[in-house]
Design a protein around this motif. Structure first.
Motif, short mmCIF file in Angstrom:
data_model
loop_
_atom_site.label_atom_id
_atom_site.label_comp_id
_atom_site.label_asym_id
_atom_site.label_seq_id
_atom_site.Cartn_x
_atom_site.Cartn_y
_atom_site.Cartn_z
N ASP A 200 0.84 -1.20 0.00
CA ASP A 200 0.00 0.00 0.00
C ASP A 200 0.87 1.25 0.00
N THR A 206 -2.88 0.73 -5.01
CA THR A 206 -3.42 0.14 -3.78
C THR A 206 -3.28 1.07 -2.58
N GLY A 207 -2.25 1.88 -2.58
CA GLY A 207 -2.03 2.80 -1.47
C GLY A 207 -3.07 3.89 -1.36
N ARG A 209 -6.57 3.23 -2.21
CA ARG A 209 -7.91 2.62 -2.27
C ARG A 209 -8.83 3.14 -1.18
#
Length: 242
Positions: A200, A206-207, A209
Motif C-alpha cells: 500500500d 493500492t495505497g 484505495r
C-alpha cells in the motif's frame, strides 16, 4: 497441535486431523495460485510428503509464528506446536480453510479446476490462454480456471500499471499488448511476494484505495470506482482510457 475450530477443516474431523499429523513435521512448502501446499514427513512408512496440508487463506487468513506462551487470538483456529514455538492458522471469515490430502489424487481433486500459477506461467502460455476467452480483461484475469493466483486488488494494480481500463475486451489486445501485460503482472507479483502482500505504498494504486479523496498516484486524476465483473474495481480514467 490443537484444533480450536473444526469448521475450518475440510473433509476431515478434528480427531482424524490431529491423529494424521501426530509426530510428523513439515517439509518444504509449495504454492499454486492462492493455495499453500505443505508436505509432511515422519518415521511412519507411507507416500513421500503425505499427508499434505492444503491451506487457502481467503481474504482474512494467514499463518502466524508465536511463542508458546503468547495469548491465543480469538481467530486462531488451528495451532501447530513445535519445539521453538507455535504456528497458528488465523482466519476471521473461514471462507475456504484447510484440506488434508492423503495422496496425490486428493491434491488433484482440490486443485483440479485451477489454471497455471500466475507467477510461473510463461509468455506463450499466457497469450494462448487469454486468446481462448472473449470478455473483459479484469474478469478474465481473475478467473482462477484461466490463471490461478490473482485477486481483486492484484488485478487492479496490474491494469493500472499497464494503463488499460478493466473493461477492455481481451479480443482487443494485440500480441505485443499481451506480452507487455505478462511482464507487468510478473513484475507486480515479484514485488508483492517480497512485501508479503500487495504493497500500500503511496506510489501504488493500492495505497490510495481507502482514501476519502482517491486520486491517481501517477497523474492526480480522481480515481473511478465501479463494479466490473461483479467486483469492486478502481482505475484512473486518464491513465487507463477506455
Amino acid at each position: 497441535m490443537a484444533v480450536y475450530d473444526a469448521q475450518v477443516l475440510r473433509g476431515t474431523t478434528a480427531e482424524s486431523f490431529e491423529r494424521a499429523l501426530r509426530r510428523r513435521y513439515f517439509t518444504d512448502p509449495q504454492r499454486h495460485g492462492k493455495w499453500l501446499l505443505i508436505p509432511t514427513a515422519g518415521s511412519a512408512k507411507g507416500a513421500a510428503g503425505f499427508p499434505r496440508l492444503l491451506l487457502h487463506f481467503g481474504m482474512t487468513g494467514n499463518l502466524r509464528w508465536c511463542e508458546h506462551d503468547a495469548e491465543l487470538h480469538k481467530h486462531d483456529r488451528v495451532v501447530f506446536d513445535f519445539a521453538a514455538g507455535e504456528l497458528r492458522y488465523r482466519d476471521m471469515r473461514k471462507l475456504t480453510g484447510i484440506h488434508l490430502a492423503r495422496d496425490e489424487d486428493e491434491v488433484d481433486d482440490v486443485l483440479a479446476e485451477l489454471g497455471p500459477d500466475a507467477q510461473r506461467i510463461g509468455e506463450d502460455e499466457f497469450a494462448d490462454r487469454l486468446s481462448r476467452t472473449s470478455r473483459r480483461i479484469k474478469p478474465a484475469l481473475m478467473d482462477q480456471s484461466l490463471l490461478a493466483g490473482l485477486g481483486n486488488i492484484c488485478v487492479d494494480e496490474i491494469l493500472w500499471r499497464f494503463r488499460i481500463p478493466p473493461t477492455r475486451e481481451t479480443r482487443d489486445l494485440a500480441a505485443d499488448d499481451v506480452f507487455r501485460l505478462h511482464r507487468e503482472m510478473r513484475s507486480m507479483l515479484r514485488a508483492a511476494v517480497r512485501a508479503g502482500h500487495v504493497p500500500d505504498d503511496p506510489s501504488w494504486l493500492t495505497g490510495h484505495r481507502d482514501e476519502p479523496d482517491r486520486r491517481c498516484p501517477r497523474c492526480s486524476t480522481a480515481l473511478r470506482h465501479a463494479k466490473v465483473g461483479g467486483r469492486s474495481t478502481l482505475w484512473c480514467p486518464t491513465c487507463q482510457p477506455g
